[in-house]
Write a protein that holds these residues in place. Structure first.
Motif, PDB file in Angstrom:
ATOM      1  N   ILE A  80       0.845  -1.208   0.000  1.00  0.00           N
ATOM      2  CA  ILE A  80       0.000   0.000   0.000  1.00  0.00           C
ATOM      3  C   ILE A  80       0.870   1.244   0.000  1.00  0.00           C
ATOM      4  CG2 ILE A  80      -1.710   1.317   1.322  1.00  0.00           C
ATOM      5  CD1 ILE A  80      -2.902  -1.320   2.237  1.00  0.00           C
ATOM      6  N   SER A  81       1.728   1.380   0.974  1.00  0.00           N
ATOM      7  CA  SER A  81       2.799   2.382   1.076  1.00  0.00           C
ATOM      8  C   SER A  81       2.345   3.831   1.264  1.00  0.00           C
ATOM      9  CB  SER A  81       3.747   2.296  -0.141  1.00  0.00           C
ATOM     10  OG  SER A  81       3.123   2.781  -1.309  1.00  0.00           O
ATOM     11  N   SER A  82       1.207   4.252   0.703  1.00  0.00           N
ATOM     12  CA  SER A  82       0.766   5.642   0.854  1.00  0.00           C
ATOM     13  C   SER A  82      -0.717   5.752   0.527  1.00  0.00           C
ATOM     14  CB  SER A  82       1.561   6.568  -0.082  1.00  0.00           C
ATOM     15  OG  SER A  82       1.242   6.289  -1.434  1.00  0.00           O
ATOM     16  N   VAL A  83      -1.284   6.885   0.900  1.00  0.00           N
ATOM     17  CA  VAL A  83      -2.701   7.129   0.584  1.00  0.00           C
ATOM     18  C   VAL A  83      -2.903   7.185  -0.930  1.00  0.00           C
ATOM     19  CG1 VAL A  83      -4.632   8.724   0.893  1.00  0.00           C
ATOM     20  CG2 VAL A  83      -3.000   8.384   2.754  1.00  0.00           C
ATOM     21  N   GLY A 136      -8.206  -1.357   2.700  1.00  0.00           N
ATOM     22  CA  GLY A 136      -6.993  -2.163   2.837  1.00  0.00           C
ATOM     23  C   GLY A 136      -7.245  -3.607   2.452  1.00  0.00           C
ATOM     24  N   ALA A 137      -8.417  -4.142   2.836  1.00  0.00           N
ATOM     25  CA  ALA A 137      -8.772  -5.517   2.465  1.00  0.00           C
ATOM     26  C   ALA A 137      -8.906  -5.647   0.954  1.00  0.00           C
ATOM     27  CB  ALA A 137     -10.077  -5.916   3.147  1.00  0.00           C
ATOM     28  N   LEU A 138      -9.572  -4.678   0.319  1.00  0.00           N
ATOM     29  CA  LEU A 138      -9.721  -4.716  -1.141  1.00  0.00           C
ATOM     30  C   LEU A 138      -8.363  -4.621  -1.834  1.00  0.00           C
ATOM     31  CD1 LEU A 138     -12.816  -2.359  -1.468  1.00  0.00           C
ATOM     32  CD2 LEU A 138     -12.745  -4.774  -2.144  1.00  0.00           C
ATOM     33  N   ALA A 139      -7.455  -3.806  -1.288  1.00  0.00           N
ATOM     34  CA  ALA A 139      -6.151  -3.616  -1.903  1.00  0.00           C
ATOM     35  C   ALA A 139      -5.263  -4.843  -1.750  1.00  0.00           C
ATOM     36  CB  ALA A 139      -5.458  -2.397  -1.291  1.00  0.00           C
ATOM     37  N   LEU A 140      -5.382  -5.570  -0.644  1.00  0.00           N
ATOM     38  CA  LEU A 140      -4.469  -6.681  -0.349  1.00  0.00           C
ATOM     39  C   LEU A 140      -5.069  -8.048  -0.624  1.00  0.00           C
ATOM     40  CD1 LEU A 140      -3.044  -5.340   3.047  1.00  0.00           C
ATOM     41  CD2 LEU A 140      -1.947  -5.245   0.797  1.00  0.00           C
ATOM     42  N   GLU A 141      -6.333  -8.099  -1.011  1.00  0.00           N
ATOM     43  CA  GLU A 141      -6.999  -9.389  -1.178  1.00  0.00           C
ATOM     44  C   GLU A 141      -6.356 -10.252  -2.258  1.00  0.00           C
ATOM     45  OE1 GLU A 141     -11.627 -10.871  -0.883  1.00  0.00           O
ATOM     46  OE2 GLU A 141     -11.174  -9.037  -1.986  1.00  0.00           O
TER      47      GLU A 141
END
Length: 684
Positions: free
Chosen positions: A225-228, A318-323
């Motif tokens: 993720i690293s940043s907004v 975060g869940a959507l980004a890392l799923e």
């Protein structure tokens, strides 16, 4: 739902031993700490929990900081974190916002109800005492049923979500979690009463907000993720791969979401019911000092908004980004509908972001949130059992000691009952998602009749009794009827869908207002508010009631003057609360979200960054309100406790009077006097 248990225990990040340590060992440690705190307060400040007024209302002396913290805690359900992440995963940024907006306006509005109750019935212990005095036994029984339904549904909603999350995190058996969670709550509430609830609320809320703030930092230090800004890019890509039906262009980054705003309407009305019909909120308002009710509820309500908004947004996105990465527990597949509906978005996201440490943090958050709110519900039901059932219908001559015994019995009974009822729902294939959507159908019928009871003298007894019952029947009929019309069947699946729940909730909430107004206008009442103060509700010798002798010439003129002065102050607080209630509703429901909704705007990278940063600043402010404000505001009592423990003398200039049990305690002479009746209120 038996097939759910293997799904829940498939990816436990922690061992079952950790689950039992948190639920049982930490539960007992916290319970012991609260019991010790109760003992220390008794020795140093004279707060004797063997007396009903202290056990149930903390001698009506809780200050603003602790009230605000308790208000945040009252809505800091395990489902607030689990549910806001669930709707964020389903609908994007609109979901957590509408979740938060469905809570804070109602909490702030309650400050108006609380201060009016303080003005009109200064000795009340429960909402139902007010109903009984105004409408008699039939109205009283109707409200007992409505309030108990509200508390039972609320506790079931909490336990279903919390036990599922704990099982997913540790592999602990879901029924073991359901039965063990209330154990520590029963222990410290049994001993410490409402003051123990306030202190536990403070401790739990402070810990939870610290953990929430930790995740606002940790999520953006995750390499993927690293940043907004990078999170915006990942969520934009997710919207293209799996577009959200009903959202503008299928994007997760828009407030134009049909599903989210329908949920928002359901959530707003359901929470209106949960606040107004939760006797626990009234108990906390009665426990607060008169000058603490309005600022406590306003500050607490506005501070609370940030938790589901910020935490739900960051963790669901975060869940959507890392799923789709190996970090996610379900990789290489996406979460199933069963896992989502059981509130596992947050636990899985925490594991993806922070590994086992994240799992342990969410386990602690879930445990503390559910036990803190169960404590408030247990006190609410206990007060109904002791004051409104036992004292009114079983033993009219009950002594202080009798009521305390029944309060203790009520704490134990409801703790056990809540676990049994939640277990029955679990094996009936009911989960967090279902209760989150449908609870408004059952909690909303009493909203307007209760508000009218406190604020409108024209509501007749017939209207008060008939309108909530007709409203409940109307809501259930619309709910089940639309579920059958849309799906051709009535089942757990069909009755948990969005539209049937929304139509049922709206009918259940609004129809009683129509029924009440129409019936009242046929033969309107003209109730004299002074009649609410004619019955003595507090026990003789209760602190803050008759322990201060008021000097005067015996003609009652001083009493009337004092009452009018206090009445003017309370009315001023009422005006302030009314203005803040309207402003909060307009801000959170009209001026802020609706222009963004109407414009069909999809968040740009810059706008999204501002959105997230503001939510993070707000939630860190909430941590200050929940954690440090009570310490600053209560520094005098903390100093008094310290001096009591070290043997120092009490503060100079403090007025003292004879407290319960013969202890000399600091009090302030805040008198509410109606004619010859004198009521003095304690203040720490």
């Amino acid at each position: 739902m038996h097939d759910l248990e293997p799904a829940l225990t498939q990816y436990p990040a922690l061992s079952q031993a950790v689950g039992y340590v948190v639920v049982v060992a930490i539960g007992f440690i916290i319970a012991f700490a609260m019991v010790l705190a109760t003992y220390v307060l008794k020795k140093t400040t004279g707060e004797d929990n063997r007396k009903t007024e202290m056990f149930m209302t903390a001698n009506r002396s809780v200050r603003t900081g602790l009230t605000a913290s308790a208000v945040i805690s009252s809505w800091l359900w395990s489902t607030a974190m689990l549910g806001s992440s669930l709707v964020g995963y389903n609908f994007g940024v609109a979901g957590p916002f509408w979740f938060a907006a469905g809570c804070s306006p109602m909490i702030v509005f309650f400050s108006l109800l609380g201060i009016v109750c303080k003005l009109r019935v200064p000795e009340a212990h429960t909402l139902l005492e007010i109903v009984r005095i105004r409408y008699g036994k039939v109205g009283h029984i109707v409200w007992i049923v409505l309030c108990l339904i509200n508390n039972i549904i609320a506790v079931a909603n909490m336990l279903l979500g919390a036990s599922a999350a704990i099982t997913a995190l540790t592999g602990m058996h879901i029924i073991a979690a359901t039965f063990l969670l209330p154990v520590g709550v029963i222990l410290y509430t049994f001993v410490g009463g409402i003051k123990a609830t306030f202190l536990t609320d403070y401790f739990h809320t402070f810990v939870i907000t610290i953990i929430v703030c930790f995740f606002t930092v940790k999520t953006f230090t995750t390499p993927e993720i690293s940043s907004v800004e990078h999170l915006w890019e990942l969520i934009t890509a997710a919207g293209r791969q799996t577009p959200v039906e009903g959202n503008q262009n299928g994007s997760y980054l828009t407030m134009t979401s049909k599903g989210a705003i329908l949920f928002g309407i359901i959530h707003l009305l359901a929470n209106f019911g949960l606040v107004v019909m939760d006797n626990g909120f009234f108990v906390k308002a009665f426990s607060a000092a008169p000058e603490a009710v309005v600022p406590g509820y306003i500050v607490g309500g506005i501070a609370y908004f940030a938790i589901p908004w910020c935490f739900g947004t960051i963790m669901s996105l975060g869940a959507l980004a890392l799923e789709g990465t190996s970090r996610f527990p379900t990789f290489p597949r996406r979460m199933s509908g069963t896992e989502i509906s059981n509130g596992l978005v947050l636990p899985y996201a925490a594991i993806a972001v922070a590994g086992k440490g994240g799992a342990a943090a969410i386990l602690l958050v879930t445990f503390m949130a559910v036990t803190s709110t169960i404590s408030a519900q247990v006190i609410a039901v206990s007060s109904i059992i002791s004051f409104d059932i036992y004292r009114e219908y079983i033993n009219r001559d009950a002594t202080d000691a009798d009521v305390i015994r029944w309060s203790h019995a009520g704490v134990v009974f409801f703790g056990i009952f809540s676990a049994c009822f939640s277990t029955a729902l679990h094996y009936g294939n009911v989960d967090l998602g279902w209760t989150l959507y449908m609870l408004g159908v059952l909690t909303c019928p009493g909203i307007f009749p209760t508000v009218f009871t406190i604020l409108w003298k024209k509501q007749s007894t017939a209207a008060a009794i008939i309108s909530p019952l007709l409203g409940l029947a109307t809501g259930i009929a619309v709910w089940l009827g639309t579920a059958h019309a849309f799906t051709g069947e009535i089942s757990v699946a069909s009755t948990g869908q969005t539209l049937p729940c929304m139509y049922g909730t709206v009918a259940s909430a609004l129809s009683p207002a129509l029924y009440s107004v129409v019936i009242s206008l046929m033969r309107p009442a003209n109730y004299d508010w002074a009649d609410l103060r004619k019955e003595r509700l507090a026990f003789e010798g209760a602190p803050g009631v008759d322990s201060i002798e008021v000097s005067g010439d015996g003609d009652g003129s001083e009493g009337r003057s004092s009452y009018e002065a206090d009445k003017a102050k309370l009315k001023r607080w009422g005006r302030i609360s009314a203005v803040w209630s309207l402003a909060t509703f307009l801000g959170h429901w009209v001026l802020w979200p609706l222009p963004i909704y109407a414009s069909s705007y999809i968040f740009s990278k810059k706008f999204f960054s501002v959105w997230v940063v503001i939510s993070i600043i707000w939630v860190w402010g909430t941590m200050f309100v929940a954690g440090f404000f009570p310490i600053i505001d209560g520094r005098k009592q903390i100093l008094q406790v310290w001096r009591g423990l070290t043997g120092s003398s009490t503060q100079e200039g403090t007025l003292t009077g004879q407290g319960s049990g013969g202890t000399i305690t600091p009090v302030s002479v805040e008198k509410v006097i109606d004619g010859e009746e004198k009521v003095a209120k304690r203040d720490t």
